[in-house]
Structures are given as structure tokens and as C-alpha cells.
Design a protein around this motif. Structure first.
Motif, PDB file in Angstrom:
ATOM      1  N   THR A  44       0.974  -1.044  -0.012  1.00  0.00           N
ATOM      2  CA  THR A  44       0.071  -0.229  -0.240  1.00  0.00           C
ATOM      3  C   THR A  44       1.116   1.553  -0.126  1.00  0.00           C
ATOM      4  N   GLY A  45       1.997   1.259  -0.120  1.00  0.00           N
ATOM      5  CA  GLY A  45       2.831   2.290   0.640  1.00  0.00           C
ATOM      6  C   GLY A  45       3.764   3.152  -0.313  1.00  0.00           C
ATOM      7  N   LYS A  46       3.636   1.610  -1.650  1.00  0.00           N
ATOM      8  CA  LYS A  46       3.681   2.145  -2.914  1.00  0.00           C
ATOM      9  C   LYS A  46       2.579   3.383  -3.409  1.00  0.00           C
ATOM     10  N   LEU A  47       1.843   2.618  -3.589  1.00  0.00           N
ATOM     11  CA  LEU A  47       0.223   3.168  -4.161  1.00  0.00           C
ATOM     12  C   LEU A  47       0.854   4.319  -2.870  1.00  0.00           C
ATOM     13  N   LEU A  48       0.811   4.892  -1.917  1.00  0.00           N
ATOM     14  CA  LEU A  48       0.287   6.103  -1.483  1.00  0.00           C
ATOM     15  C   LEU A  48       1.488   6.674  -1.821  1.00  0.00           C
ATOM     16  N   PRO A  56      -1.158   8.216   7.839  1.00  0.00           N
ATOM     17  CA  PRO A  56      -0.894   7.407   8.566  1.00  0.00           C
ATOM     18  C   PRO A  56      -1.035   6.137   7.890  1.00  0.00           C
ATOM     19  N   LEU A  57      -0.472   4.039   8.637  1.00  0.00           N
ATOM     20  CA  LEU A  57      -0.661   3.074   7.717  1.00  0.00           C
ATOM     21  C   LEU A  57      -0.365   2.318   8.787  1.00  0.00           C
ATOM     22  N   GLN A  58      -1.296   1.327   9.127  1.00  0.00           N
ATOM     23  CA  GLN A  58      -1.230   0.664  10.229  1.00  0.00           C
ATOM     24  C   GLN A  58      -1.376  -1.003   9.384  1.00  0.00           C
ATOM     25  N   SER A  59      -1.600  -2.123   9.977  1.00  0.00           N
ATOM     26  CA  SER A  59      -1.417  -3.199   9.603  1.00  0.00           C
ATOM     27  C   SER A  59      -2.467  -4.278   9.709  1.00  0.00           C
TER      28      SER A  59
END
Length: 227
Positions: A44-48, A56-59
Motif C-alpha cells: 500500500t505504501g507504494k500506491l500512496l 498513517p498506515l497500520q497493518s
């Protein structure tokens, strides 16, 4: 544009291959929520990063969803807005999400699912098989219950849709041929929306022969004709 403040949890479909297959609304939501729950934060980080989304991202994945639902509900009740995404496609469709959605609904929280990318719809339409009535079966059990699941579908009249991994495709096609007959029509779609997308249609016998000599890569969607 800020999300509707009455919505607590958004289910946001993400591209299944081509990064352009995301809606403008999905991008707006992802830019506005307090936190994004991701199946794999690296993916998801690549898409963002591509869309310059800095939230912020959380698993949140199949191995921790039972443990995290209660804590997430508490945060949602406290006013946080969250977006749930899977690695590709619509969360909750053969991916984590069902438990959180059910718990949020039972707690009286508002959940909103955005329309967007999913693999089985283009595979179904591309198959040339009837689309007026179909059943989505997702992944077959890997071992226990696999034969029983297939046998339960022997009298199914609707077009059937399955997800499969590359290393089990040959086994699945062979099992389908033994159960439904080698002349049953089917379609195999792989690498959907990507540069090497492939949709192969034929009898199960023809598909088995085709994939004996052609490499198999990427996630697979099998569309099988009904009885």
C-alpha cells in the motif's frame, strides 16, 4: 474534500495491477482519513507514494484481524475515521475485512464501501460465458474439504468463478475436468490489467493442454460454465 463525517469506516478498492485503476473519490478518501488499514503496508505504501498520499498506515491482515478488531472499534467510537484497503481489489472479497465490517455494523457505526477494482468482474465478462447468473466461489480449500466443495457444485447451473494461485492451477483444472467432464467450457484469466494480461478460453481439456506448455504467473481467475 473531506470525507462525510457520518462515515466511520471506508472500504476502498485499490488497483489489481494498473495503478491508474483507482477512482478520484478513492484518492480523496485516502488523503482525508485519520489512518489507513492495510493488508501489507509495503504494498500500500507504494500506491500512496505514487499518488502523494501522506496518511498513517497500520497493518491489518488475516493473521492479526481477530486481535485488532476490538481496539479498532474503540478508536472508531472515539471519532477516528479509517479506510481499509487490501493489497489489490476490494477489501473483504477473499481478503481481510469481513470481521471488522461486521463488528462496526453491530456497534452502530457507519460503513461505506466505494466501488472500484475487482478481478472477477472483468474475468467473467471476458470469458464469453453467460453473465446473467453466476456464483462467486473464491478460493477452493487447499486440502481438507476441497473435493467436497467441488462435488457440491456438480449440479450448479450458473457460471462459476474461482480464484486460484499459479502453482495450483494445473491441479484445479485437472480436478475440474474429472468432476465436470473434459468438454466443459471454461476461461482462465491471469495478470489482470497488467501488460501481460491473458484470457484463455476453451474446454477444460484444451486449457490443461495449453498450460502444460505455457508459463503460469500472477493471480488467476477461473470462470467455469454451469451445467
Amino acid at each position: 474534500m473531506d470525507p462525510d463525517k457520518t462515515i466511520h469506516l471506508y472500504l476502498v478498492p485499490t488497483p489489481i495491477g494498473n495503478l491508474k485503476d483507482i477512482t478520484l473519490r478513492a484518492i480523496e478518501i485516502l488523503k482525508s482519513v485519520d489512518v489507513i488499514l492495510a493488508e501489507d503496508t509495503r504494498t500500500t505504501g507504494k500506491l500512496l507514494k505514487h499518488y502523494e498520499i501522506h496518511r498513517p498506515l497500520q497493518s491489518y491482515h488475516v493473521f492479526n484481524e481477530h486481535k485488532t478488531v476490538e481496539r479498532l472499534l474503540e478508536r472508531l467510537n472515539n471519532g477516528e475515521q479509517m479506510a481499509l484497503v487490501s493489497d489489490a481489489g476490494t477489501p473483504g472479497v477473499s481478503d481481510p475485512g469481513f470481521l471488522l465490517v461486521r463488528a462496526a455494523k453491530e456497534a452502530g457505526l457507519e460503513v461505506n464501501c466505494l466501488p472500484g477494482a475487482t478481478a472477477f468482474v472483468p474475468a467473467l465478462v471476458n470469458s464469453g460465458l453467460p453473465t446473467d447468473r453466476f456464483t462467486f466461489e473464491g478460493f477452493l480449500p487447499h486440502k481438507k474439504g476441497r473435493k467436497t466443495r467441488i462435488e457440491n457444485l456438480l449440479e450448479e447451473n450458473r457460471t462459476m468463478i474461482f480464484y486460484e494461485s499459479p502453482h495450483r492451477l494445473a491441479k484445479t483444472l485437472l480436478q475440474f475436468s474429472e468432476a465436470f467432464g473434459p468438454d466443459r467450457m471454461a476461461s482462465v484469466s491471469r495478470e489482470m490489467t497488467k501488460i501481460y494480461e491473458e484470457n484463455v478460453r476453451g474446454t477444460l481439456q484444451e486449457l490443461i493442454a495449453y498450460y502444460e506448455i505455457h508459463p503460469i504467473k500472477g493471480e488467476i481467475v477461473i470462470v467455469l460454465a454451469g451445467k
